[in-house]
Motif scaffolding. Structure first.
Motif, PDB file in Angstrom:
ATOM      1  N   VAL A 456       7.167  -3.173  -4.946  1.00  0.00           N
ATOM      2  CA  VAL A 456       7.495  -2.667  -3.614  1.00  0.00           C
ATOM      3  C   VAL A 456       6.345  -1.810  -3.113  1.00  0.00           C
ATOM      4  CG1 VAL A 456       9.143  -1.347  -2.237  1.00  0.00           C
ATOM      5  CG2 VAL A 456       9.939  -2.680  -4.204  1.00  0.00           C
ATOM      6  N   THR A 457       5.955  -2.029  -1.869  1.00  0.00           N
ATOM      7  CA  THR A 457       4.890  -1.246  -1.234  1.00  0.00           C
ATOM      8  C   THR A 457       5.439  -0.590   0.024  1.00  0.00           C
ATOM      9  OG1 THR A 457       3.212  -2.789  -2.043  1.00  0.00           O
ATOM     10  CG2 THR A 457       2.577  -1.305  -0.259  1.00  0.00           C
ATOM     11  N   TYR A 458       5.218   0.719   0.147  1.00  0.00           N
ATOM     12  CA  TYR A 458       5.630   1.470   1.331  1.00  0.00           C
ATOM     13  C   TYR A 458       4.425   1.678   2.239  1.00  0.00           C
ATOM     14  CZ  TYR A 458       9.833   2.618  -1.359  1.00  0.00           C
ATOM     15  OH  TYR A 458      10.991   2.543  -2.082  1.00  0.00           O
ATOM     16  N   ILE A 459       4.634   1.529   3.536  1.00  0.00           N
ATOM     17  CA  ILE A 459       3.577   1.733   4.527  1.00  0.00           C
ATOM     18  C   ILE A 459       4.135   2.600   5.645  1.00  0.00           C
ATOM     19  CG2 ILE A 459       1.985   0.615   6.140  1.00  0.00           C
ATOM     20  CD1 ILE A 459       2.276  -1.929   4.466  1.00  0.00           C
ATOM     21  N   ILE A 460       3.500   3.730   5.910  1.00  0.00           N
ATOM     22  CA  ILE A 460       3.914   4.599   7.005  1.00  0.00           C
ATOM     23  C   ILE A 460       2.738   4.767   7.954  1.00  0.00           C
ATOM     24  CG2 ILE A 460       3.414   6.687   5.631  1.00  0.00           C
ATOM     25  CD1 ILE A 460       5.686   8.035   7.285  1.00  0.00           C
ATOM     26  N   ASN A 461       2.986   4.406   9.200  1.00  0.00           N
ATOM     27  CA  ASN A 461       1.962   4.490  10.252  1.00  0.00           C
ATOM     28  C   ASN A 461       0.681   3.764   9.839  1.00  0.00           C
ATOM     29  OD1 ASN A 461       3.773   6.033  11.733  1.00  0.00           O
ATOM     30  ND2 ASN A 461       2.931   7.966  11.000  1.00  0.00           N
ATOM     31  N   ASP A 462       0.879   2.549   9.279  1.00  0.00           N
ATOM     32  CA  ASP A 462      -0.220   1.664   8.880  1.00  0.00           C
ATOM     33  C   ASP A 462      -1.024   2.190   7.692  1.00  0.00           C
ATOM     34  OD1 ASP A 462       0.413  -0.168  10.890  1.00  0.00           O
ATOM     35  OD2 ASP A 462      -0.820   0.894  12.351  1.00  0.00           O
ATOM     36  N   ALA A 492       5.682  17.061  14.810  1.00  0.00           N
ATOM     37  CA  ALA A 492       6.457  17.102  16.044  1.00  0.00           C
ATOM     38  C   ALA A 492       5.845  16.173  17.088  1.00  0.00           C
ATOM     39  CB  ALA A 492       6.525  18.535  16.578  1.00  0.00           C
ATOM     40  N   ASN A 493       6.718  15.607  17.930  1.00  0.00           N
ATOM     41  CA  ASN A 493       6.311  14.748  19.048  1.00  0.00           C
ATOM     42  C   ASN A 493       5.416  13.599  18.575  1.00  0.00           C
ATOM     43  OD1 ASN A 493       7.652  16.506  20.878  1.00  0.00           O
ATOM     44  ND2 ASN A 493       5.862  17.847  20.883  1.00  0.00           N
ATOM     45  N   ALA A 494       5.830  12.971  17.483  1.00  0.00           N
ATOM     46  CA  ALA A 494       5.064  11.857  16.920  1.00  0.00           C
ATOM     47  C   ALA A 494       5.939  10.619  16.832  1.00  0.00           C
ATOM     48  CB  ALA A 494       4.523  12.215  15.542  1.00  0.00           C
ATOM     49  N   TYR A 495       5.327   9.469  17.021  1.00  0.00           N
ATOM     50  CA  TYR A 495       6.026   8.190  16.910  1.00  0.00           C
ATOM     51  C   TYR A 495       5.611   7.548  15.597  1.00  0.00           C
ATOM     52  CZ  TYR A 495       8.235   3.909  18.555  1.00  0.00           C
ATOM     53  OH  TYR A 495       9.069   2.828  18.709  1.00  0.00           O
ATOM     54  N   ASN A 496       6.575   7.222  14.739  1.00  0.00           N
ATOM     55  CA  ASN A 496       6.298   6.772  13.379  1.00  0.00           C
ATOM     56  C   ASN A 496       6.865   5.380  13.137  1.00  0.00           C
ATOM     57  OD1 ASN A 496       5.320   9.545  12.341  1.00  0.00           O
ATOM     58  ND2 ASN A 496       7.360   9.991  13.136  1.00  0.00           N
ATOM     59  N   THR A 497       6.203   4.676  12.237  1.00  0.00           N
ATOM     60  CA  THR A 497       6.679   3.364  11.801  1.00  0.00           C
ATOM     61  C   THR A 497       6.662   3.325  10.280  1.00  0.00           C
ATOM     62  OG1 THR A 497       5.756   2.316  13.775  1.00  0.00           O
ATOM     63  CG2 THR A 497       6.361   0.885  11.954  1.00  0.00           C
ATOM     64  N   PHE A 498       7.802   2.980   9.681  1.00  0.00           N
ATOM     65  CA  PHE A 498       7.920   2.892   8.221  1.00  0.00           C
ATOM     66  C   PHE A 498       8.233   1.445   7.864  1.00  0.00           C
ATOM     67  CE2 PHE A 498       9.937   3.255   4.079  1.00  0.00           C
ATOM     68  CZ  PHE A 498       9.094   4.150   3.431  1.00  0.00           C
ATOM     69  N   ARG A 499       7.398   0.872   6.986  1.00  0.00           N
ATOM     70  CA  ARG A 499       7.558  -0.529   6.601  1.00  0.00           C
ATOM     71  C   ARG A 499       7.732  -0.650   5.086  1.00  0.00           C
ATOM     72  NH1 ARG A 499       3.608  -0.840  10.722  1.00  0.00           N
ATOM     73  NH2 ARG A 499       4.190  -2.255  12.423  1.00  0.00           N
ATOM     74  N   VAL A 500       8.444  -1.698   4.689  1.00  0.00           N
ATOM     75  CA  VAL A 500       8.629  -2.000   3.267  1.00  0.00           C
ATOM     76  C   VAL A 500       8.215  -3.450   3.038  1.00  0.00           C
ATOM     77  CG1 VAL A 500      10.255  -2.135   1.354  1.00  0.00           C
ATOM     78  CG2 VAL A 500      10.536  -0.374   3.102  1.00  0.00           C
ATOM     79  N   ARG A 501       7.296  -3.645   2.090  1.00  0.00           N
ATOM     80  CA  ARG A 501       6.851  -4.992   1.745  1.00  0.00           C
ATOM     81  C   ARG A 501       7.119  -5.245   0.262  1.00  0.00           C
ATOM     82  NH1 ARG A 501       1.037  -5.142   5.033  1.00  0.00           N
ATOM     83  NH2 ARG A 501       1.973  -5.108   7.135  1.00  0.00           N
ATOM     84  N   ILE A 502       7.478  -6.479  -0.056  1.00  0.00           N
ATOM     85  CA  ILE A 502       7.839  -6.856  -1.428  1.00  0.00           C
ATOM     86  C   ILE A 502       7.056  -8.104  -1.809  1.00  0.00           C
ATOM     87  CG2 ILE A 502       9.711  -7.702  -2.896  1.00  0.00           C
ATOM     88  CD1 ILE A 502      11.634  -6.031  -1.361  1.00  0.00           C
TER      89      ILE A 502
END
Length: 667
Positions: A456-462, A492-502
């Motif tokens: 499992v690989t976690y990716i936050i904000n690329d 604060a005041n940030a837009y985030n993206t959390f991804r999970v790759r397998i």
């Protein structure tokens, strides 16, 4: 207008006409009670319906038609719960031949009895859409949303998918904004009809029908067929439209080149919140094209009646003080059985409402609904199945905004069907001859189920997290992969993206649709999931393109430079230098991109028990769903040679455990 013959059109215009009414009441159990004209108490029958309010023309209206009638009948009113009543108009079109015009299908809501009469009040199927929405869908085309509403509320849709796709905005994917005021399926139909520039009504066959305002007259009403009438001295017309954008808290305004008429304010429509500004402008422009044909003179008239008239019909008036050149539209009617037919068209004066319409450009929207102390939960469920192999496959992606410096938590539960590669195991074995006692050694080889390694690989904000990479080994079969990761130090005041790759080595895995569930929860997170128009595509596998013969490869060099460049809103352009491949054939390549709707979990409540299939013998639904723990069995008399005998049969095989048996004598 209900489709009638040319003979009917001619006969309805005659100074004299021969007609009658008849109908039927059908109970929930299928018992029919027909009635004729003589059974109707004089002056009691009426049907009313409308597609607008009392002041101005609207789109998206979802009004229900009402019917009232009093019959000379001995029907028990207690048997009419859930009953349906229909009534039809029959007109003599010549030679004693009567043509039928059905007036609709209505469900009885009230039935009051006097000594000799039965007073009934009924409504059409529009009331069925008052069922709870429950947020079971978040996106879809107009047809898909309408079909889902009709299936949930047991009403037939009058349109096909091909028909709706030809309408303005009919083929566009619509998303339901998270923060909305949708409570029932009737609200959903209202917003969908508004996006399509139409109003919704139940037609005479009991189907949900969406109608558009037009400009082609279907009939003329001369002065000799009018008892009274009044006409406005202005023409209602629309040249602009506005819709409130929740994210920017302003109104988006679209107008014709010559903006000198009324502005139709759509308010906050949850289906008009997503996409780029150009996309929303296109949606509003298509709606404006539909309502720009409105050029009606408001009126109120009492006529001799034409039961074939429908809501939205364009008519003209001639004779008297009417202007025969102007068109108008039926936005409300009241049809009296064996009586007058009252027609009405509402509308505003563009001269008086002009200043107010221009102020709609600056309408402010809703306030930010985020509360600092509230825990927000963002959910994800895969809308399409995944097949995981050696390549990284993205199985979850959640976008969220943090409104303050905060922490959050990621949880996921993924159901996987793992197929591990078969492995060969070797070893030595001994065999003893029973007669001679001699031992013989030989090699043994067997094929057994191996172990697949799930990474499992976690990716936050690329940014790929390299310090924490979970690995799980699994044999073939169905498994549950539980994941957790703390998201600390969110700005604060940030837009985030959390991804999970397998990815999986030593096998493969299949994740079915809706089997990957993930959440991100925490305080100070925004619950407004507004799409910013960004599309992301991931190529998970490249296939080798074979080239016949041999091909030499030349050395290539490149240089990179950084400079500032102003954004170009018109689009993205990229140039490619031509590559010459003499005498080499290039195989065709095809790439597809699919956008799947978000799957939303449905909460099952006891109010849904009538819509579900389960054995009510074992399950009780008084307050919650729970297993029945008490059962009653009654003895039955059995034949015997002499005397009397009863037998009590208790099937204990259907119960896991029996704590107590009680035998009681009743009667």
């Amino acid at each position: 207008m209900y489709p009638v013959s040319e003979k009917f059109r001619k006969a309805i215009q005659d100074s004299t006409r021969s007609f009658y009414f008849e109908g039927c009441i059908t109970t929930k159990s299928g018992v029919r009670y027909p009635f004729r004209n003589d059974d109707i108490v004089k002056g009691s029958g009426y049907i009313t319906n409308q597609c607008c309010g009392s002041n101005e023309i609207e789109i998206g209206a979802v009004y229900a038609a009402e019917m009232g009638i009093t019959l000379y009948s001995e029907i028990d009113r207690h048997t009419l719960e859930g009953a349906v009543i229909t009534i039809s108009f029959f007109l003599d079109t010549g030679g004693g031949i009567y043509e039928e015009v059905p007036m609709g299908i209505f469900e009885i809501s009230e039935a009051d009895r006097t000594i000799n009469c039965l007073a009934i009040k009924a409504y059409d199927y529009m009331l069925r859409f008052d069922a709870d929405f429950k947020n079971i869908v978040s996106s879809g085309t107009a047809y898909e949303l309408l079909v889902l509403a009709c299936e949930k509320c047991k009403v037939e849709l009058a349109h096909t998918e091909e028909e709706i796709k030809k309408w303005g905005n009919g083929s566009i994917m619509l998303g339901i904004y998270t923060e909305n005021d949708i409570e029932t399926w009737r609200d959903v139909i209202f917003y969908v009809a508004q996006v399509l520039g139409r109003f919704a009504t139940i037609n005479r066959a009991g189907q949900l029908e969406l109608r558009k305002y037009g400009n082609e007259p279907v009939a003329d009403i001369p002065s000799r067929q009018r008892f009274s009438s009044s006409f406005s001295d202005f023409v209602t017309r629309y040249t602009a439209i506005s819709s409130t954008n929740v994210r920017t808290q302003t109104a988006e305004y679209t107008a014709l080149e010559e903006d000198n008429g009324l502005t139709m304010n759509l308010g906050v429509n949850p289906l008009l919140q997503f996409g780029l500004a150009e996309t929303r402008k296109k949606l509003l422009s298509n709606i404006l094209n539909d309502i720009s044909v409105i050029n009606y003179v408001p009126f109120d008239s009492s006529t001799i009646g034409n039961p074939a008239f429908d809501l939205g019909d364009i008519i003209t008036f001639s004779g008297g003080h009417a202007d025969g050149e102007q068109i108008t539209c039926i936005t409300k009617y009241e049809f009296k059985v064996n009586g007058k037919h009252t027609l009405k068209c509402v509308g505003k004066n563009p001269r008086l409402a002009g200043a107010k319409s221009k102020n709609d450009k600056n309408i402010t929207g809703l306030l930010n609904s985020v509360e600092a102390g509230r825990i927000a939960v963002h959910t994800f469920m895969n809308a399409s199945p995944y097949t995981v192999g050696m390549q990284d496959t993205e199985v979850a992606s959640i976008e969220f905004a943090s409104n303050e410096d905060t922490d959050a938590q990621f949880h996921a539960s993924i159901l996987m069907d793992v197929s591990a590669d078969r492995v060969e195991k070797k070893g030595n074995a001994k065999r003893v001859d029973e007669e001679t006692g001699e031992e013989e050694e030989f090699d043994v080889s067997i094929t057994d189920d191996g172990q697949a390694a799930v990474t499992v690989t976690y990716i936050i904000n690329d940014n790929v997290l390299t310090t924490y990479i979970p690995v799980e080994t699994m044999h073939s079969g169905r498994h549950i992969l539980n994941l957790y990761y703390p998201l600390s130090g969110l700005d604060a005041n940030a837009y985030n993206t959390f991804r999970v790759r397998i990815r999986i080595s030593g096998g493969s895995a299949f994740i079915d649709r809706g089997q990957a569930i993930a959440t991100i929860s925490g305080q100070g997170l925004s619950s407004n999931n507004v799409w910013d128009g960004r599309l992301e595509f991931t190529e998970s596998e490249f296939h080798i393109i074979p080239a016949a013969g041999s091909m030499s490869i030349r050395r290539m060099s490149a240089s990179a430079a950084v400079h500032k460049e102003a954004p170009r809103p018109a689009g993205i352009h990229e140039s490619f230098m031509p590559a010459s491949l003499a005498s080499y054939g290039i195989m065709g390549m095809k790439e597809t991109a699919q956008v799947n709707p978000v799957v939303v979990t449905e909460i099952i409540e006891t109010a849904d028990r009538d819509e579900m299939d389960f054995d009510r013998y074992f399950v009780k639904t008084d307050a919650v769903f729970e297993l029945n723990t008490e059962y009653d069995f009654v003895n039955r008399e059995q034949p015997v040679d002499a005397g009397r005998m009863t037998k009590l049969d208790i099937n204990t095989g259907q119960f896991a455990r029996i704590d107590r048996l009680e035998v009681s004598k009743n009667g």
